[in-house]
Design an enzyme around this catalytic site. Sequence first.
Site, PDB file in Angstrom:
ATOM      1  N   HIS A 106       0.801  -1.304   0.088  1.00 57.57           N
ATOM      2  CA  HIS A 106      -0.139   0.414   0.108  1.00 57.57           C
ATOM      3  C   HIS A 106       0.847   0.853   0.089  1.00 57.57           C
ATOM      4  O   HIS A 106       2.315   1.118   0.069  1.00 57.57           O
ATOM      5  CB  HIS A 106      -1.173   0.327   1.443  1.00 57.57           C
ATOM      6  CG  HIS A 106      -1.767  -1.337   1.527  1.00 57.57           C
ATOM      7  ND1 HIS A 106      -2.422  -1.657   2.621  1.00 57.57           N
ATOM      8  CD2 HIS A 106      -2.091  -1.882   0.618  1.00 57.57           C
ATOM      9  CE1 HIS A 106      -3.720  -3.091   2.930  1.00 57.57           C
ATOM     10  NE2 HIS A 106      -2.558  -2.770   1.206  1.00 57.57           N
ATOM     11  N   HIS A 170     -10.179 -13.784   6.229  1.00 52.50           N
ATOM     12  CA  HIS A 170      -9.629 -12.726   4.670  1.00 52.50           C
ATOM     13  C   HIS A 170      -9.898 -14.471   3.759  1.00 52.50           C
ATOM     14  O   HIS A 170      -9.759 -14.949   4.109  1.00 52.50           O
ATOM     15  CB  HIS A 170      -8.347 -13.021   5.270  1.00 52.50           C
ATOM     16  CG  HIS A 170      -7.270 -12.159   3.907  1.00 52.50           C
ATOM     17  ND1 HIS A 170      -6.973 -12.474   2.529  1.00 52.50           N
ATOM     18  CD2 HIS A 170      -7.144 -10.705   4.226  1.00 52.50           C
ATOM     19  CE1 HIS A 170      -6.657 -12.260   2.106  1.00 52.50           C
ATOM     20  NE2 HIS A 170      -6.276 -11.320   2.382  1.00 52.50           N
TER      21      HIS A 170
END
Length: 418
Positions: A106, A170
């Site tokens: 990110h 997840h």
Amino acid sequence: MKYELKFGKDKVKFEIDDKNYMGEILPREIESDITGEAEVERALKNPIGTSRLKDIVKPGEKIVIVTSDITRPMPSKKVLPPVLRELSLANVSKKDITIVLALGSHRSHTEEEKRNLIGDEIYDSEIEIIDSDMNKCINLGECTNGTPVDIFKPVAKADRIICMGNIEYHYFAGYSGGSKAIMPGVSSHDAIQANHSNMIKDEAYAGNLETNPVRQDIDETGEFVKIDFIINVVLNKKKEIVKAVAGHYIKAHREGCRHLDEMYGVEIEKQGDIVIVSPGGFPKDLNIYQSQKGLDNSKHAVREGGIIILAASAKEGFGEKTFEDWMLHKKPREMIKEIKENFKLGGHKAAAIAMILQKADIYMVTDLEDELVRKINFKPFNTVQGAIEAALKELGEDSQIMIMPAAGSTLPRFNSSC
């Protein structure tokens, strides 16, 4: 029977004939006597599989605390103070502590974002706060699956490593939390790509740990990087800490996963022919990128060849440029092939949707234009009722329908061998 689902900031209503209705999949709220910072304190005083943190660290050691970046709901500013108090009991100097915000792949944080994540008092202290950098890693070996163990140098060189995070499902790593703070949190681009390319394997799905190749890499990383202690939390739908686990990076994490299952894992005896899905309304259906999580969870509730009716406003469109490019310009099989050969952030969510389309058709009730919905291989409908009628016509008037009003946070668990 009449029902309604959250849709953006509004609701959509529809009816289902009694003969077609299977039930609703909803999370369970478990009452907790201790919550928030007090629950973190309790966990730190009762570690699982290790000594207390104050008895592990020593004065003069360089200590790194790895915690989540701004894309995760981890309440670091509430968890860090009890952790730092525990370190102070061991006479650890704040000058010897570095907080690393795990970016994975990110973007970096602004200083204001760091302050918001960590809290004013800690941000203004002598503790160093840095972002991880996937271009500044050192190689420590290779996992059994062939994934390189490339770790951000300040973490790899630390005397003690403490990992923080929240535990939730997840969609290809099984669960978040544990050593996921290290892999992919503070890993290199090559390591993240190698690890995430396993997402297309059958065992890489939400709620699976032991045979999940993505999770195997994550946990095996702990054999190369000595994770001394973890503190993980489970949040309720209000993002409040209702459970904390601390201690060994595998044993404590697994206990946290068990608690998550009690709240959000829902056993189902049979999969539906048709599953009606709401990610949970705004902001969970703000765009298709955000809606994907609920869509992915719903795949466990629908049978092979069934139909998922996705009620998601997605008023802001796709939500991520690479994701948009893949969804609009690549065929489902092409996405799956490419993600294995060249993992790309954004593309991975498109590939995940492509894998759902291999199992079931997706009908979408949305604020997006019909033509756009067709371009991404979904079938557009103006109302949920219209989608239900079309699905029953396609699969048969006696088809069984399941509803997932909070698909973004609930995981149906179906054992096909039963």
